[in-house]
Design an enzyme around this catalytic site. Sequence first.
Site, PDB file in Angstrom:
ATOM      1  CD  GLU A  19      85.623  92.549  63.109  1.00  0.00           C
ATOM      2  OE1 GLU A  19      86.121  91.698  62.343  1.00  0.00           O
ATOM      3  OE2 GLU A  19      85.582  93.767  62.828  1.00  0.00           O
ATOM      4  CB  THR A  59      86.589  86.206  60.251  1.00  0.00           C
ATOM      5  OG1 THR A  59      87.531  87.159  60.763  1.00  0.00           O
ATOM      6  CG2 THR A  59      87.298  85.440  59.142  1.00  0.00           C
ATOM      7  CE  LYS A  99      86.852  93.419  56.795  1.00  0.00           C
ATOM      8  NZ  LYS A  99      86.869  92.199  57.605  1.00  0.00           N
TER       9      LYS A  99
END
Length: 215
Positions: free
Chosen positions: A44, A74, A134
């Site tokens: 990621e 993000t 998440k």
Amino acid sequence: MYEKVENLKRIIDCGIIAVVRAESADQALKIAEACKAGGIQAIEITMTVPGAVDVIKELVKAYPGKEILVGAGTVLDSETARACILAGAEFIVCPNLNPDTIKLTHRYGKIIMPGTYTITEITKAMELGADVVKFFPGSLGGPAAIKAIRGPLPHVPFCPTGGVSLDNVSDWIKAGAVAVGVGGQLTKGAKTGDYESITAKAKEFIALIKAARNN
């Protein structure tokens, strides 16, 4: 859509996503290779990395056979998600819960992991079609938090990020996490050029995850 299912299975089977906050594309490539050598399937690239979208392009180009699944982290909004997907990202990870980002990622047939912390956010994420939820920041509640949440919500596929370490990764898995996101605890060796330590830690994380699942 079949490819998305296969990619999701790869991430969950491995059980860990390497969260990369590199200083350059070259460093990101070296971290990716070190993680791959340790058995990690997914990388990621966070949007806090300078030129992050270009880094994603470089990684995708470096692994044309998708030996590593490249994703974006993000991601705060749908505009950023689209840029990352067009650059080749196979999964999108967010620190927040943004309905437009979820919709757009589904539109392109990619994996979406929105960020949540409260029961309300977690439920909303499931309603909107999150592939994985998440749990962030994991350090605030620890494994006990998702264990408690899975009482009323046993069907939620959690991936905690923030605060996951070699010392507690087994606890996260036993608490019900389908995977974990690990950043500095895995990749900090890159700061000194010690990429072998990243490979070694990747192997340790994977071994602990496998052991926790088998117990």
